[in-house]
Design an enzyme around this catalytic site. Structure first.
Site, PDB file in Angstrom:
ATOM      1  NE  ARG A  81      43.085  17.557  48.019  1.00  0.00           N
ATOM      2  CZ  ARG A  81      42.679  18.185  49.128  1.00  0.00           C
ATOM      3  NH1 ARG A  81      43.447  18.221  50.202  1.00  0.00           N
ATOM      4  NH2 ARG A  81      41.498  18.779  49.169  1.00  0.00           N
ATOM      5  CG  HIS A  82      45.374  22.017  47.125  1.00  0.00           C
ATOM      6  ND1 HIS A  82      44.374  21.622  46.272  1.00  0.00           N
ATOM      7  CD2 HIS A  82      44.900  21.851  48.382  1.00  0.00           C
ATOM      8  CE1 HIS A  82      43.318  21.259  46.982  1.00  0.00           C
ATOM      9  NE2 HIS A  82      43.615  21.379  48.261  1.00  0.00           N
TER      10      HIS A  82
ATOM     11  CB  CYS B 115      40.146  44.888  32.099  1.00  0.00           C
ATOM     12  SG  CYS B 115      39.638  43.176  31.845  1.00  0.00           S
ATOM     13  N   GLY B 116      37.355  45.644  32.025  1.00  0.00           N
ATOM     14  CA  GLY B 116      35.903  45.663  31.966  1.00  0.00           C
ATOM     15  C   GLY B 116      35.286  44.373  32.475  1.00  0.00           C
ATOM     16  CB  THR B 117      35.213  41.011  31.147  1.00  0.00           C
ATOM     17  OG1 THR B 117      36.517  40.916  30.574  1.00  0.00           O
ATOM     18  CG2 THR B 117      34.218  41.510  30.105  1.00  0.00           C
ATOM     19  N   GLY B 118      37.428  41.687  33.436  1.00  0.00           N
ATOM     20  CA  GLY B 118      38.451  40.971  34.224  1.00  0.00           C
ATOM     21  C   GLY B 118      39.109  39.865  33.422  1.00  0.00           C
ATOM     22  CB  ILE B 119      37.868  37.857  30.625  1.00  0.00           C
ATOM     23  CG1 ILE B 119      36.735  37.338  31.516  1.00  0.00           C
ATOM     24  CG2 ILE B 119      38.385  36.732  29.730  1.00  0.00           C
ATOM     25  CD1 ILE B 119      35.472  36.945  30.757  1.00  0.00           C
ATOM     26  N   GLY B 120      40.161  39.803  29.870  1.00  0.00           N
ATOM     27  CA  GLY B 120      41.308  40.117  29.001  1.00  0.00           C
ATOM     28  C   GLY B 120      42.579  40.324  29.795  1.00  0.00           C
TER      29      GLY B 120
ATOM     30  CG  ASP C  19      41.033  48.106  30.603  1.00  0.00           C
ATOM     31  OD1 ASP C  19      40.348  48.298  31.641  1.00  0.00           O
ATOM     32  OD2 ASP C  19      40.605  47.460  29.629  1.00  0.00           O
ATOM     33  CG  HIS C  20      39.617  52.218  28.857  1.00  0.00           C
ATOM     34  ND1 HIS C  20      40.435  51.282  28.265  1.00  0.00           N
ATOM     35  CD2 HIS C  20      38.385  52.044  28.297  1.00  0.00           C
ATOM     36  CE1 HIS C  20      39.734  50.586  27.387  1.00  0.00           C
ATOM     37  NE2 HIS C  20      38.487  51.021  27.396  1.00  0.00           N
TER      38      HIS C  20
ATOM     39  CG  HIS D 152      41.914  24.310  46.791  1.00  0.00           C
ATOM     40  ND1 HIS D 152      40.786  23.581  46.513  1.00  0.00           N
ATOM     41  CD2 HIS D 152      42.084  24.239  48.137  1.00  0.00           C
ATOM     42  CE1 HIS D 152      40.298  23.065  47.643  1.00  0.00           C
ATOM     43  NE2 HIS D 152      41.058  23.470  48.646  1.00  0.00           N
TER      44      HIS D 152
HETATM   45  C1  RB5 Z   1      37.566  47.449  27.077  1.00  0.00           C
HETATM   46  O1  RB5 Z   1      36.489  47.958  26.375  1.00  0.00           O
HETATM   47  C2  RB5 Z   1      37.325  45.994  27.430  1.00  0.00           C
HETATM   48  O2  RB5 Z   1      37.305  45.222  26.277  1.00  0.00           O
HETATM   49  C3  RB5 Z   1      38.352  45.499  28.404  1.00  0.00           C
HETATM   50  O3  RB5 Z   1      38.346  46.286  29.542  1.00  0.00           O
HETATM   51  C4  RB5 Z   1      38.168  44.097  28.901  1.00  0.00           C
HETATM   52  O4  RB5 Z   1      36.861  43.871  29.323  1.00  0.00           O
HETATM   53  C5  RB5 Z   1      38.658  43.020  28.031  1.00  0.00           C
HETATM   54  O5  RB5 Z   1      38.664  41.841  28.385  1.00  0.00           O
END
Ligand code: RB5
Length: 148
Positions: free
Chosen positions: A131-132, A64-69, A7-8, A97
């Site tokens: 096993r993995h 992304c910003g956190t990598g999480i979303g 993303d941005h 693994h």
């Molecule tokens: C964008 O502001 C941010 O929310 C996105 O990049 C990401 O971190 C979401 O998980």
């Protein structure tokens, strides 16, 4: 073939990773985004992951910003095992693994130098199987609606 998307917020890191891959001679498809203008990450995750599950690419690198979303969105695509990593050990062992096929990173979490190290070890580490494999098969069973 590798596929990249962001993303941005992840865009600057994606560009650094592209420079790194160019230096290594690794071929990639860039699914965007192509600027820091605000976009929603889910579509970019899906576009890249469908290239992996469709066989056009072996692995995806998503930022992304956190990598999480973007990792949450990626893991909704059937056949995707996406790992959000910010350390070398996790990027290595998620290949060994978990047979992860997507590496996700947060551009607001780690710097470009570390991110490129994670990309390098992720792309060059083999799945151990054994096993993995049984455990990965159980993840797939959950994805298919089976009760373990
Ligand atoms: C964008 O502001 C941010 O929310 C996105 O990049 C990401 O971190 C979401 O998980």
């Amino acid at each position: 073939m590798i596929v990249l998307a962001s993303d941005h917020a992840g865009f600057p890191l994606k560009e650094e990773i592209k420079t790194f891959l160019d230096g290594k001679g690794v071929e990639y498809i860039d699914c965007g985004t192509d600027s820091t203008a605000s976009v929603d990450y889910a579509k970019f995750a899906q576009t890249a992951c469908l290239k992996v599950t469709g066989g056009e690419a072996d692995k995806a690198i998503l930022c992304c910003g956190t990598g999480i979303g973007i990792s949450m969105a990626a893991n909704k695509v059937k056949g995707i095992r996406a790992a959000c990593c910010s350390d070398y050990f996790s990027a290595k062992f998620t290949r060994m693994h978990n047979d992860a096929n997507v590496l996700c990173m947060g551009a607001r979490v780690i710097g470009g130098g570390l991110a490129c190290e994670l990309v390098d070890v992720f792309l060059n580490t083999e799945f151990e199987g054994g096993r993995h494999q049984r455990r990965v098969d159980q993840i797939t069973a959950i994805e298919n609606g089976e009760i373990l």
